[in-house]
Design an enzyme around this catalytic site. Sequence first.
Site, PDB file in Angstrom:
ATOM      1  N   GLY A   1       0.772  -1.223   0.000  1.00 14.64           N
ATOM      2  CA  GLY A   1       0.000   0.000   0.000  1.00 14.64           C
ATOM      3  C   GLY A   1       0.806   1.277   0.000  1.00 14.64           C
ATOM      4  O   GLY A   1       0.264   2.358   0.224  1.00 14.64           O
TER       5      GLY A   1
ATOM      6  N   GLU B   1       4.532  -6.205   1.147  1.00 10.41           N
ATOM      7  CA  GLU B   1       4.050  -6.686  -0.151  1.00 10.41           C
ATOM      8  C   GLU B   1       3.714  -5.516  -1.079  1.00 10.41           C
ATOM      9  O   GLU B   1       2.560  -5.331  -1.485  1.00 10.41           O
ATOM     10  CB  GLU B   1       2.806  -7.559   0.052  1.00 10.41           C
ATOM     11  CG  GLU B   1       3.048  -8.773   0.921  1.00 10.41           C
ATOM     12  CD  GLU B   1       1.788  -9.225   1.644  1.00 10.41           C
ATOM     13  OE1 GLU B   1       0.688  -8.777   1.267  1.00 10.41           O
ATOM     14  OE2 GLU B   1       1.912  -9.995   2.608  1.00 10.41           O
ATOM     15  N   PRO B   2       4.705  -4.697  -1.446  1.00  5.12           N
ATOM     16  CA  PRO B   2       4.416  -3.591  -2.356  1.00  5.12           C
ATOM     17  C   PRO B   2       4.251  -4.083  -3.789  1.00  5.12           C
ATOM     18  O   PRO B   2       5.010  -4.938  -4.257  1.00  5.12           O
ATOM     19  CB  PRO B   2       5.657  -2.701  -2.218  1.00  5.12           C
ATOM     20  CG  PRO B   2       6.744  -3.613  -1.763  1.00  5.12           C
ATOM     21  CD  PRO B   2       6.108  -4.751  -1.035  1.00  5.12           C
TER      22      PRO B   2
ATOM     23  N   ARG C   1      -8.487   2.789 -14.387  1.00  6.85           N
ATOM     24  CA  ARG C   1      -8.306   3.475 -13.100  1.00  6.85           C
ATOM     25  C   ARG C   1      -8.937   4.876 -13.042  1.00  6.85           C
ATOM     26  O   ARG C   1      -9.552   5.215 -12.035  1.00  6.85           O
ATOM     27  CB  ARG C   1      -6.816   3.548 -12.752  1.00  6.85           C
ATOM     28  CG  ARG C   1      -6.167   2.186 -12.516  1.00  6.85           C
ATOM     29  CD  ARG C   1      -4.748   2.316 -11.991  1.00  6.85           C
ATOM     30  NE  ARG C   1      -4.753   2.733 -10.598  1.00  6.85           N
ATOM     31  CZ  ARG C   1      -4.476   3.955 -10.186  1.00  6.85           C
ATOM     32  NH1 ARG C   1      -4.159   4.901 -11.049  1.00  6.85           N
ATOM     33  NH2 ARG C   1      -4.499   4.242  -8.906  1.00  6.85           N
TER      34      ARG C   1
ATOM     35  N   TYR D   1     -11.571   4.575 -10.160  1.00 12.99           N
ATOM     36  CA  TYR D   1     -11.107   5.162  -8.908  1.00 12.99           C
ATOM     37  C   TYR D   1     -11.077   6.691  -8.929  1.00 12.99           C
ATOM     38  O   TYR D   1     -10.760   7.308  -7.906  1.00 12.99           O
ATOM     39  CB  TYR D   1      -9.689   4.681  -8.584  1.00 12.99           C
ATOM     40  CG  TYR D   1      -9.532   3.200  -8.398  1.00 12.99           C
ATOM     41  CD1 TYR D   1     -10.300   2.511  -7.466  1.00 12.99           C
ATOM     42  CD2 TYR D   1      -8.597   2.482  -9.132  1.00 12.99           C
ATOM     43  CE1 TYR D   1     -10.144   1.145  -7.282  1.00 12.99           C
ATOM     44  CE2 TYR D   1      -8.433   1.115  -8.953  1.00 12.99           C
ATOM     45  CZ  TYR D   1      -9.213   0.454  -8.031  1.00 12.99           C
ATOM     46  OH  TYR D   1      -9.048  -0.886  -7.852  1.00 12.99           O
TER      47      TYR D   1
ATOM     48  N   CYS E   1     -17.821   2.502 -25.954  1.00 15.20           N
ATOM     49  CA  CYS E   1     -19.176   3.029 -25.829  1.00 15.20           C
ATOM     50  C   CYS E   1     -19.557   3.192 -24.359  1.00 15.20           C
ATOM     51  O   CYS E   1     -20.462   2.559 -23.839  1.00 15.20           O
ATOM     52  CB  CYS E   1     -20.164   2.104 -26.547  1.00 15.20           C
ATOM     53  SG  CYS E   1     -21.809   2.818 -26.681  1.00 15.20           S
ATOM     54  N   GLU E   2     -18.792   4.036 -23.670  1.00 20.72           N
ATOM     55  CA  GLU E   2     -19.024   4.431 -22.287  1.00 20.72           C
ATOM     56  C   GLU E   2     -18.404   5.814 -22.118  1.00 20.72           C
ATOM     57  O   GLU E   2     -17.614   6.259 -22.962  1.00 20.72           O
ATOM     58  CB  GLU E   2     -18.349   3.471 -21.291  1.00 20.72           C
ATOM     59  CG  GLU E   2     -18.835   2.042 -21.331  1.00 20.72           C
ATOM     60  CD  GLU E   2     -20.198   1.858 -20.703  1.00 20.72           C
ATOM     61  OE1 GLU E   2     -20.660   2.786 -20.001  1.00 20.72           O
ATOM     62  OE2 GLU E   2     -20.790   0.800 -20.918  1.00 20.72           O
TER      63      GLU E   2
END
Length: 409
Positions: free
Chosen positions: A222, A263-264, A302, A306, A332-333
């Site tokens: 993280g 755990e990067p 992303r 996010y 198509c979004e």
Amino acid sequence: MTSTLTNGQLLEAARRFGTPLYVYHAERITYQFQQLQTAFANQPVRFFYAAKALTNLHILDHIRRIGADIDCSSINEVKLTIQAGFKPDQILYTSNSVAFEEIEEAKSLGVHINIDSLSNLEKFARAFGNTYPVGIRIRPDIMAGGNLQISTGHDRSKFGIALAELPKVYHLIQAQQLSVRVLHIHTGSEIKEVEVFLKGLDLLFDLTLNFPQLEVIDLGGGFKVPYQPGETGTDVNALAKGIEKKLSEYKASSGKALSIWFEPGKYFVADAGSLLCKVNVIKQSGTIEFVGVDSGLNQLIRPMFYGSYHTIDNLSNPEGEQRTYTVVGNVCETDTFAEDRSLPQVHEGDVLAIRTAGAYGFEMASSYNARFLPAEVLFRGDEMQLIRRRQTMEDLLLTQLPLNKQSSD
């Protein structure tokens, strides 16, 4: 520091392999790992690259060669990392809402295992007792991370065994002689505050007396990566000093030495990757000037998922006059990469680079709208290597069963 590939190198990659195209820089990945090694020098710390950020075999092979271990979130990731040359002792598998058979398979491969639920821990204890050491993931009830969707340690998170359930874990250790060697937490992604990691460490220190065979505290990943200009990431040097101090204090008070695992994932590869795309159309709509590119949320989700920010560079006209654009995709979004963004003047046919796209870019890509997954290229020094070819129509059809044509058709 960002990837030091030149505009010329990136444009040459786009010319040779077409767009959209993911381009990665091996030396940048190495640099990131060296920052961790330097910060935590002479400490009992291991770094397991979180493979979920980017699983291309060539990336995994490079990460193995520079000396990092590997963290996996599925049994298929475990198999990919073995394919890339990692040995079982270098592989950490952390399960989440999986069938117990997947944990059994991980055990048969001899890798480190963290178990995420009391249900699977009970099954593991009944099946293996103390014959295979295991780690458990605890939900620490800590809110952290840059977005709720990537915050995994809070009290409504699906991840980990709740603190209130720990008495049942203690019972398993006694009744089944379960060998718990690792206590694991992961509070989220984009964590800038060093205190979040130290708070988690303190929480786990308070639990250690109930785990007599404990050897490792796993603080997850993280680490924050800078995405916007002027941002700073996690201060790994300050984190290293804080960890060293707390480990020393714990050893002095308990007489026991523990190791730390991290755990990067994003920290290793985010800044090493760019998504190159070509400008298809420029369209004026009132006061908005749209730049439509040959990529979309199907290839970098992303910003839409996010709300994340990615710097965008115009590789074809870097010195052009600054103008304001909204950069959008071709599916198509509503797939907006950047809104009201200042860029050097853009023309149709220009190649843009969407930066800091190495983590969860290709990895979360899809074939939505039946568009092809992009190719991937890895630079080592001045040499570029195609490490994944572009998807084709034959690939889209590969797993579909043929139509059963009837004569009446």
